[in-house]
Design a protein around this motif. Structure first.
Motif, mmCIF file in Angstrom:
data_model
loop_
_atom_site.group_PDB
_atom_site.id
_atom_site.type_symbol
_atom_site.label_atom_id
_atom_site.label_comp_id
_atom_site.label_asym_id
_atom_site.label_seq_id
_atom_site.Cartn_x
_atom_site.Cartn_y
_atom_site.Cartn_z
ATOM 1 N N ASP A 138 -5.783 -1.775 -5.019
ATOM 2 C CA ASP A 138 -5.069 -2.275 -3.852
ATOM 3 C C ASP A 138 -5.859 -3.398 -3.184
ATOM 4 O O ASP A 138 -6.773 -3.135 -2.403
ATOM 5 C CB ASP A 138 -4.835 -1.113 -2.872
ATOM 6 C CG ASP A 138 -3.888 -1.490 -1.745
ATOM 7 O OD1 ASP A 138 -3.377 -2.621 -1.752
ATOM 8 O OD2 ASP A 138 -3.653 -0.635 -0.870
ATOM 9 N N GLU A 139 -5.494 -4.621 -3.479
ATOM 10 C CA GLU A 139 -6.185 -5.807 -2.936
ATOM 11 C C GLU A 139 -7.701 -5.612 -2.921
ATOM 12 O O GLU A 139 -8.324 -5.744 -1.859
ATOM 13 C CB GLU A 139 -5.689 -6.108 -1.516
ATOM 14 C CG GLU A 139 -4.204 -6.396 -1.467
ATOM 15 C CD GLU A 139 -3.778 -7.110 -0.205
ATOM 16 O OE1 GLU A 139 -4.379 -8.170 0.093
ATOM 17 O OE2 GLU A 139 -2.871 -6.633 0.480
ATOM 18 N N GLN A 190 -7.909 -0.308 -0.736
ATOM 19 C CA GLN A 190 -7.965 -1.600 -0.035
ATOM 20 C C GLN A 190 -9.150 -1.622 0.927
ATOM 21 O O GLN A 190 -9.883 -2.599 0.988
ATOM 22 C CB GLN A 190 -6.652 -1.787 0.732
ATOM 23 C CG GLN A 190 -6.553 -3.101 1.463
ATOM 24 C CD GLN A 190 -5.129 -3.353 1.957
ATOM 25 O OE1 GLN A 190 -4.289 -2.465 1.975
ATOM 26 N NE2 GLN A 190 -4.873 -4.581 2.361
ATOM 27 N N THR A 200 0.829 -1.209 0.000
ATOM 28 C CA THR A 200 0.000 0.000 0.000
ATOM 29 C C THR A 200 0.863 1.260 0.000
ATOM 30 O O THR A 200 0.573 2.219 -0.723
ATOM 31 C CB THR A 200 -0.965 -0.016 1.207
ATOM 32 O OG1 THR A 200 -1.828 -1.146 1.062
ATOM 33 C CG2 THR A 200 -1.815 1.248 1.269
HETATM 34 MG MG LIG Z 1 -2.065 -2.900 1.980
#
Ligand SMILES: [Mg+2]
Ligand SMILES: Nc1ncnc2c1ncn2[C@@H]1O[C@H](COP(=O)(O)OP(=O)(O)OP(=O)(O)O)[C@@H](O)[C@H]1O
Length: 254
Positions: free
Chosen positions: A163-164, A87, A51
């Protein structure tokens, strides 16, 4: 697609934090290129610095060393040509799906009629037609992620950073969303930088995979996945071979 045209050059990025325990290095000399139009996956274990790295690429976080070049020009500060799917879901709870997707367009000064049209296009694209007036709490996890994806695409960025995005989803919804993100990427033809800690997801989606080490993040290896046509058969011999090759290189904590 010209797979070798660079749109982003990441050169020797490092990041060191300073807190009451002293210095802490999260990213150590990370370099790679991003090619125009590609689906690039950054694969790394938990807490390795993914991140922080994405925030540096987008100009949301200062770097301690190195440079980021966008189409040959060094970028310091926010890059308006990038848009992020975060995320942690960051939808506004008291705004509808339509209003959430419209928000960045409003910030950019687009008039109401035009932003409604653009937002509707992306709501349709992510398969949420009919849910324009729903509020986030009325949506499933996968649907919320679709709103986040529509919102990120709505500003028509050159590069989408994800992000994920599917980390919180159950296995079945996650698989469905992986298929959906490929469909959207094929329709919209934007460059995607996608972060995950899931090897199978990386192998299913990536044109290339940048494998990161555990913290501090360094580039361990770069895998070219272009020989495997999409959509990929996750039980084919070729898929399982490359997956196990990557698996052999990854840290146990992944
Ligand atoms: Mg992360
Ligand atoms: N502002 C900060 N100050 C100090 N340390 C930080 C800060 N932001 C992140 N870190 C540390 O940097 C490391 C990398 O964090 P980061 O959030 O990038 O990891 P990640 O790979 O995204 O993790 P996850 O898989 O959980 O999403 C962590 O050890 C984290 O504690």
């Amino acid at each position: 697609m010209d797979a070798l045209k660079k749109c982003l050059e990441v050169e020797h990025i490092s990041k060191t934090f300073y807190n009451n325990k002293g210095y802490f290095t999260a990213i150590d000399d990370v370099s790679f290129d991003v090619h125009e139009g590609e689906f690039l996956v950054l694969l790394g274990p938990g807490h390795c610095g993914k991140t922080v790295l994405l925030n540096i690429l987008a100009g949301l976080e200062e770097k301690s060393g190195g440079r980021v070049l966008y189409k040959g020009q060094e970028i310091n500060g926010v890059n308006e040509e990038m848009s992020m799917v975060f995320q942690l879901l960051s939808l506004m709870p008291f705004k509808t799906v339509m209003e959430n997707v419209e928000l960045p367009l409003k910030f950019r000064g687009m008039d109401k009629k035009q932003r409604r049209e653009v937002a509707q296009h992306y709501i349709d694209l992510v398969g949420l037609t009919g849910f324009e007036n729903a509020y986030p709490h009325q949506l499933s996890g996968g649907m919320k992620q679709r709103v986040g994806i529509a919102r990120a695409y709505s500003v028509h960025p050159e590069i989408l950073i994800m992000d994920e995005p599917f980390g919180q989803l159950d296995a079945q919804t996650r698989y469905l969303m992986q298929q959906e993100i490929l469909r959207i990427w094929q329709e919209e033809k934007r460059t995607v930088i996608f972060v995950t800690n899931n090897i199978e997801e990386a192998c299913y989606l990536g044109d290339r995979i940048i494998l990161l080490s555990s913290c501090p993040a360094t580039v361990k290896e770069i895998f070219d996945m272009s020989a495997l046509a999409k959509p990929r058969d996750i039980v084919s011999r070729e898929f399982l071979e490359i997956r196990s090759k990557i698996s052999d290189q990854t840290d146990l904590s992944m």
